[in-house]
Design an enzyme around this catalytic site. Structure first.
Site, PDB file in Angstrom:
ATOM      1  N   HIS A 232       7.679   6.238  -0.231  1.00 13.90           N
ATOM      2  CA  HIS A 232       7.875   6.946   1.034  1.00 13.90           C
ATOM      3  C   HIS A 232       6.515   7.267   1.649  1.00 13.90           C
ATOM      4  O   HIS A 232       5.478   7.086   1.006  1.00 13.90           O
ATOM      5  CB  HIS A 232       8.627   8.273   0.790  1.00 13.90           C
ATOM      6  CG  HIS A 232       7.836   9.254  -0.016  1.00 13.90           C
ATOM      7  ND1 HIS A 232       7.680   9.145  -1.385  1.00 13.90           N
ATOM      8  CD2 HIS A 232       7.101  10.350   0.341  1.00 13.90           C
ATOM      9  CE1 HIS A 232       6.922  10.132  -1.821  1.00 13.90           C
ATOM     10  NE2 HIS A 232       6.541  10.869  -0.786  1.00 13.90           N
ATOM     11  N   ASP A 234       4.635  10.647   3.767  1.00 14.62           N
ATOM     12  CA  ASP A 234       4.878  12.051   4.087  1.00 14.62           C
ATOM     13  C   ASP A 234       4.871  12.196   5.613  1.00 14.62           C
ATOM     14  O   ASP A 234       4.099  11.544   6.306  1.00 14.62           O
ATOM     15  CB  ASP A 234       3.797  12.944   3.464  1.00 14.62           C
ATOM     16  CG  ASP A 234       3.864  12.908   1.929  1.00 14.62           C
ATOM     17  OD1 ASP A 234       4.905  12.502   1.377  1.00 14.62           O
ATOM     18  OD2 ASP A 234       2.852  13.281   1.296  1.00 14.62           O
ATOM     19  N   HIS A 289       3.532   5.910  -0.893  1.00 16.75           N
ATOM     20  CA  HIS A 289       3.321   6.276  -2.297  1.00 16.75           C
ATOM     21  C   HIS A 289       4.652   6.516  -2.993  1.00 16.75           C
ATOM     22  O   HIS A 289       5.695   6.658  -2.341  1.00 16.75           O
ATOM     23  CB  HIS A 289       2.396   7.498  -2.402  1.00 16.75           C
ATOM     24  CG  HIS A 289       2.838   8.697  -1.605  1.00 16.75           C
ATOM     25  ND1 HIS A 289       2.795   8.757  -0.232  1.00 16.75           N
ATOM     26  CD2 HIS A 289       3.352   9.897  -1.990  1.00 16.75           C
ATOM     27  CE1 HIS A 289       3.236   9.919   0.192  1.00 16.75           C
ATOM     28  NE2 HIS A 289       3.600  10.641  -0.861  1.00 16.75           N
ATOM     29  N   ARG A 299       6.494  16.117 -16.245  1.00 14.17           N
ATOM     30  CA  ARG A 299       5.390  16.098 -15.279  1.00 14.17           C
ATOM     31  C   ARG A 299       5.705  17.056 -14.126  1.00 14.17           C
ATOM     32  O   ARG A 299       6.800  17.049 -13.586  1.00 14.17           O
ATOM     33  CB  ARG A 299       5.177  14.690 -14.723  1.00 14.17           C
ATOM     34  CG  ARG A 299       4.065  14.569 -13.710  1.00 14.17           C
ATOM     35  CD  ARG A 299       3.870  13.111 -13.284  1.00 14.17           C
ATOM     36  NE  ARG A 299       2.759  12.950 -12.384  1.00 14.17           N
ATOM     37  CZ  ARG A 299       2.856  13.051 -11.050  1.00 14.17           C
ATOM     38  NH1 ARG A 299       4.010  13.309 -10.485  1.00 14.17           N
ATOM     39  NH2 ARG A 299       1.787  12.886 -10.296  1.00 14.17           N
TER      40      ARG A 299
END
Ligand code: OGA
Ligand code: NI
Length: 371
Positions: A232, A234, A289, A299
């Site tokens: 996607h 941002d 990313h 994580r």
């Protein structure tokens, strides 16, 4: 406590698109998450990822040039020497871990409403993908207090104090970064900024909106067929991400492929979003990313999104449009772009472009094709 069957039920198409499952109780990956095998070998070893994500020192005398070059070439850099205490960053990470380790039914008490994005839940762009993603998130817009009260009715102040401290530091850092980014685009004096429709310190005249997204990627029994966060861009002007010590974030480069962003202790990843791409008249690419799932770790990442309010008028900075040229993007209210993206995700930029052929096809996702 949730059971495996409950987890499965929660991921059925009608309910699973808005409610995270109880990851701890899932012994196997539900079909709604499974993709065809992700080809790790084609990207992980091929690329020297360090070369693709420059690390810049905020105190470097050439910082403006470094920021400009990194954003123009890659749309991303990692920043060190940013002045934010490691203790505060670690405390924020600890609070995020504490939140995500609450029992599933407790977290669901802070589930974000269907028409709002603040609170606990699945990634905001889940509905665009036909497979679910191996993560859960908690989004903070404004004060975290109301949602924190739902999670810890008697003991919410620790979380709020830490988050508010982190937000304050992020606000200061984002102003510093914004000034550098604007300077790298040739906007240095008050006059330049005014011509670009910005306030004397580079602020958006209508005010800004920021959001802090806490992300949790639990260990995944089948990481080769599951995505942590699908590809996607941002929507923000830029994003300041703390990814801790555990890798997983990957960036996409046209003609090269996916590169892992190696965790640099204490550094933030700063990436350009759609708004900066528009304002820079296409000079700074918005970063595509994604996050891989991993088999072993919990994580945590902290993503801070910086942008204007929806009523801000947006258009490419005029100093970046050659005389006689048409700006690459239309002039529009920022809210109009947000709505376009909410409907068309990967096609939103081409839909507001004055140059690229407008794509009319509904649904689907452009970025799936680059994976
Ligand atoms: C996001 C994002 C990356 C990460 O929240 O938009 O890209 O490493 N996060 O979690
Ligand atoms: Ni992102």
């Amino acid at each position: 406590m949730g059971s495996l069957s409950e987890g499965k039920k929660l991921t059925q198409p009608d309910s699973g698109k808005d409610t995270p499952p109880d990851f701890r109780s899932l012994k196997e990956v539900p079909a709604s998450y499974l993709r065809s095998e992700i080809d790790y070998n084609s990207f992980v070893n091929l690329i020297d990822s360090q070369a693709y994500v420059p690390v810049v020192d905020l105190a470097d005398p050439n910082i403006i040039e470094l920021v400009g070059r990194a954003f123009q070439t890659y749309g991303v850099f990692q920043v060190t020497n940013h002045g934010i205490h490691m203790g505060l960053i670690k405390d924020t990470e600890i609070e995020a871990r504490r939140l995500f380790s609450l029992p599933a039914e407790q977290k669901l008490k802070a589930l974000h409403p269907p028409d709002g994005s603040a609170g606990y839940g699945l990634t905001r762009f889940t509905p665009f993908f036909d497979r679910l993603m191996w993560n859960e998130g908690f989004s903070i817009m404004g004060s975290p207090i109301d949602d924190a009260r739902k999670l810890w009715p008697d003991n919410y102040t620790i979380f709020c104090d830490v988050i508010e401290g982190y937000l304050k530091q992020m606000q200061e850092l984002s102003m510093k970064l914004k000034r550098l980014i604007l300077a790298s685009l040739g906007l240095t004096t008050e006059e330049d900024l005014k011509m670009a429709g910005l306030g004397p310190s580079g602020e958006f005249t209508e005010g800004c909106i920021t959001a802090l997204q806490l992300n949790h990627y639990p260990p995944c029994p089948n990481p080769k067929q599951v995505m942590g966060l699908a590809a996607h861009t941002d929507t923000s002007m830029f994003t300041i991400l703390y990814q801790g010590d555990i890798s997983g974030l990957q960036v996409y480069r046209e003609g090269v492929g996916w590169a892992t962003v190696p965790p640099v202790p204490g550094a933030f990843v700063v990436n350009a979003g759609d708004l900066l791409h528009i304002l820079s008249n296409g000079r700074f690419p918005t970063l595509v990313h994604r996050v891989l799932a991993n088999p072993a770790h919990n994580r945590i990442s902290l993503a801070y999104f910086y942008g204007p309010t929806p009523n801000a008028q947006i258009k490419p900075f005029s100093n970046l449009v050659e005389p006689g040229d048409v700006p690459r993007y239309c002039s529009m209210l920022w809210g109009e772009y947000i709505n376009t993206k909410a409907k068309h995700i990967g096609k939103a930029l081409s839909l507001v472009s004055n140059i690229e052929q407008k794509q009319t096809q509904e649904g689907g996702c452009l970025y799936e094709e680059v994976g």
